[in-house]
Scaffold this active site. Sequence first.
Site, PDB file in Angstrom:
ATOM      1  N   GLU A  46       0.782  -1.257   0.000  1.00 40.70           N
ATOM      2  CA  GLU A  46       0.000   0.000   0.000  1.00 40.70           C
ATOM      3  C   GLU A  46       0.808   1.300   0.000  1.00 40.70           C
ATOM      4  O   GLU A  46       0.285   2.334   0.389  1.00 40.70           O
ATOM      5  CB  GLU A  46      -0.974   0.023   1.185  1.00 40.70           C
ATOM      6  CG  GLU A  46      -2.092  -0.980   1.018  1.00 40.70           C
ATOM      7  CD  GLU A  46      -3.191  -0.853   2.059  1.00 40.70           C
ATOM      8  OE1 GLU A  46      -2.983  -0.206   3.085  1.00 40.70           O
ATOM      9  OE2 GLU A  46      -4.270  -1.426   1.832  1.00 40.70           O
TER      10      GLU A  46
ATOM     11  N   GLU B 110      -6.992  -7.662  -1.219  1.00 43.72           N
ATOM     12  CA  GLU B 110      -7.404  -7.342   0.160  1.00 43.72           C
ATOM     13  C   GLU B 110      -8.845  -6.861   0.193  1.00 43.72           C
ATOM     14  O   GLU B 110      -9.241  -6.048  -0.657  1.00 43.72           O
ATOM     15  CB  GLU B 110      -6.559  -6.201   0.742  1.00 43.72           C
ATOM     16  CG  GLU B 110      -5.293  -6.619   1.408  1.00 43.72           C
ATOM     17  CD  GLU B 110      -4.637  -5.470   2.176  1.00 43.72           C
ATOM     18  OE1 GLU B 110      -5.354  -4.530   2.585  1.00 43.72           O
ATOM     19  OE2 GLU B 110      -3.420  -5.517   2.346  1.00 43.72           O
TER      20      GLU B 110
HETATM   21  C1  BMA Z   1      -4.731  -3.059   4.731  1.00 46.37           C
HETATM   22  C2  BMA Z   1      -3.547  -3.848   5.145  1.00 46.37           C
HETATM   23  C3  BMA Z   1      -3.117  -3.571   6.534  1.00 46.37           C
HETATM   24  C4  BMA Z   1      -4.269  -3.254   7.424  1.00 46.37           C
HETATM   25  C5  BMA Z   1      -5.577  -3.700   6.839  1.00 46.37           C
HETATM   26  C6  BMA Z   1      -6.755  -3.324   7.672  1.00 46.37           C
HETATM   27  O1  BMA Z   1      -4.430  -1.742   4.576  1.00 46.37           O
HETATM   28  O2  BMA Z   1      -2.540  -3.735   4.217  1.00 46.37           O
HETATM   29  O3  BMA Z   1      -2.162  -2.571   6.558  1.00 46.37           O
HETATM   30  O4  BMA Z   1      -4.072  -3.837   8.639  1.00 46.37           O
HETATM   31  O5  BMA Z   1      -5.770  -3.165   5.579  1.00 46.37           O
HETATM   32  O6  BMA Z   1      -6.898  -1.947   7.810  1.00 46.37           O
END
Ligand code: BMA
Length: 758
Positions: A462, A560
Amino acid sequence: MKNIYFIISLLAGATLLISCSGEGKQVVKKELTGGWEFRQAGTEKWYPAEVPGCVHTDLLKNKQIEDPFYRMNEKDLQWIDKKDWEYRVVFTTDRSFQKMKHKEIIFKGLDTYADVYLNDSLILKAENMFREWKADISSLLKEGSNELRIYFHSPIKIGLEKLEKNGYPLPAANDYSEIGGMGDKRVSIFIRKAPYHFGWDWGPRLVTSGIWRPIELQGWNEAHMEDLFIRQDHITREQAEITALFTVYSDKEMPAMLSISDNDLKQVLGTREVQLKQGYNTFDIPVKISNPRLWWSHGLGEQNIYTFTGSLLTGNTLLDSRMVSTGLRDIKLIQKTDPDGKGESFYFQLNGVPVFMKGANYIPNDAFLPRVTNERYEDVVKRAADANMNMLRVWGGGIYENDVFYDLCDKYGILLWHDFMFACSMYPGDNEFLENVRNEAVQNVMRLRNHPSIALWCGNNEIETAWRNWGWQNLYNEQQKKEIWKAYDTLFHKLLPSVVNEYAPGMPYWWSSPTQGLNVTDYNRPYRELYSGDVHMWSVWHGKQPFSLYEKYIGRFMSEYGFQSFPEMKTIESFTLPEDRDITSEVLNWHQRSGPGNMLIKTYLDMYYKPALNFEHFLYLNQVLQAEGVSLAMEAHRRAMPWCMGSLFWQINDCWQAPSWSSTDYFGRWKALHYYARKAYKPLLISPEVKNDSLFIYMVSDSLNDQHGVLRFALYNFDGNLLLKREKEANIPGNTSTVVWVEPIQTFTQLGKLQDVF
Ligand code: BMA
């Protein structure tokens, strides 16, 4: 000590067994474990210590502190990282070891700023938790008793010096400096130490120090093998073309013989006579294996493992040997422009087959790493396989894991998207920092390159998106912005890819997760991020949007997305008192690290369910909410195959007891989400979707073969009465998603008052 037998060969085809034990061994290794003590620097009393271990767990064992995870104890333990700590051990070496020509000490992991003294002489200064450190101690080591002492400088004190030297602060979104009593002074970026130690939005801030991986004494005589890489040049079902790449260190010029053999077949695959020069030498032996037993990811086939032994001889003497287990497989990241020119594919191809990646993000299993036993490692990797996953993403705020983790991923067929350890921060770009990172990257890529589970190296988590979209640039003047971006560009677009290219040729590299790729320029195009590259989808949770958005917002690879839940009552009981068991309590808010996360859970619960009756009921509902919400995404991503070819939810595990996005908690207990993931990731998924006034039924198949079956459809009302029943023959093509049934909603609404359901 047990005898060790090496399979070696002098002539191709002939196999000879040589016993290598005790006296006369050419390379001897010995671990330094027992008998350690530690103390706070500047104090008198030494306490027993465990190695591998760390300061916090040693203090806990000696009853000097309370359990850091219990209630709000973490808060009172922030003094530990501002102190220096010392470890020492007295060990003996025997005559046979003393007689070895070269004696070295190898530190597999020192966390982090460590001055190491042997018999009061400084032998090395370590400055990176992720690197292995080695010192030549031939002239210092005595027969009999020796004292090894390691002085750990407070990482915080050193970090503050580095921050001052940098002249201006750098962003570090998840460095919880306030908990550490440091206001806005964020130092994690300057320190090559697990970023999550400084706090994260699911973990405590416990910046520990210590000897976190084993220490080894190594004695050798004339030469030894430093590395053996089984490079996979060209792998097909018919033939595997591989190269055994030896790195040998020799203290003089001499002739030698190298051989590579297959342990299972007890067969020598190749030999080579070489002339060693003084220093480092690399040699290769190309090998061809016909009809190789290929390695497949979980669900697609066997996880076949080959074990090779490389040997180094002079005359009849075996100088050294090394065993490497690997799986033969061809892995590629396919990025092809779509026929309409609008986007670009993003999928992994294993042994020629495009594979949809089903899995989760993975974080370290404990705030205190040495506590993670091999059993706990096996438990988490097996948990992934049990939920029909075939990929984990080793996320960039944690660590390059212990070898055992990768062995297990090889064994269970779990492919790894592997970040380098950089996350949500900008990093310095001075030469010292870059050189340190280069060494870290070379060592770790070399250490892990024989594992068939590694599918991709990724620069960071990120950071590109943060620099472009999180308002960070507004904090700096033009000159500073230039400097910061130059450091980023050097690190992630030049240094790291060149290391991967040199030490693991052919292995895919991706600059940052998420990114659309370096050539994307149309930053104002709506939803551009869905057309290429990977996506972190946080409109649900951080963006407070409804779960239904998961079904609309689908990119090429969803690396994610997630939603939080509390762990079950047993886990809650392990760190709370009865009066804490309320989401508004101080203790449960302390363990909640994602802003007002407890209230956000409540807001979503109110959106979808009736109010919880009590706390236990709330825990149950919260887990069901997370499971139903997040599994919507998993199914939608799979239905969108082959547009979308990966779904990795955030996150499979926890590093302490807390509410988080995890599907299994700190103790490995399955939350409802993990059960739902197991269903949503089934090899053959039946998944419905309502759109444009119709019900679409999809079959998503991971099988490489086409299938045929009968699809039965039944509709019941909430009293359990059957309203409608249908059957249909269905063809299910392999490795794709197909709509097998479309039914207008009208069919159902005509049956009664079902309008509301849809
Ligand atoms: C993303 C991940 C982590 C974080 C998660 C929850 O940004 O890469 O850095 O813990 O989301 O916020």
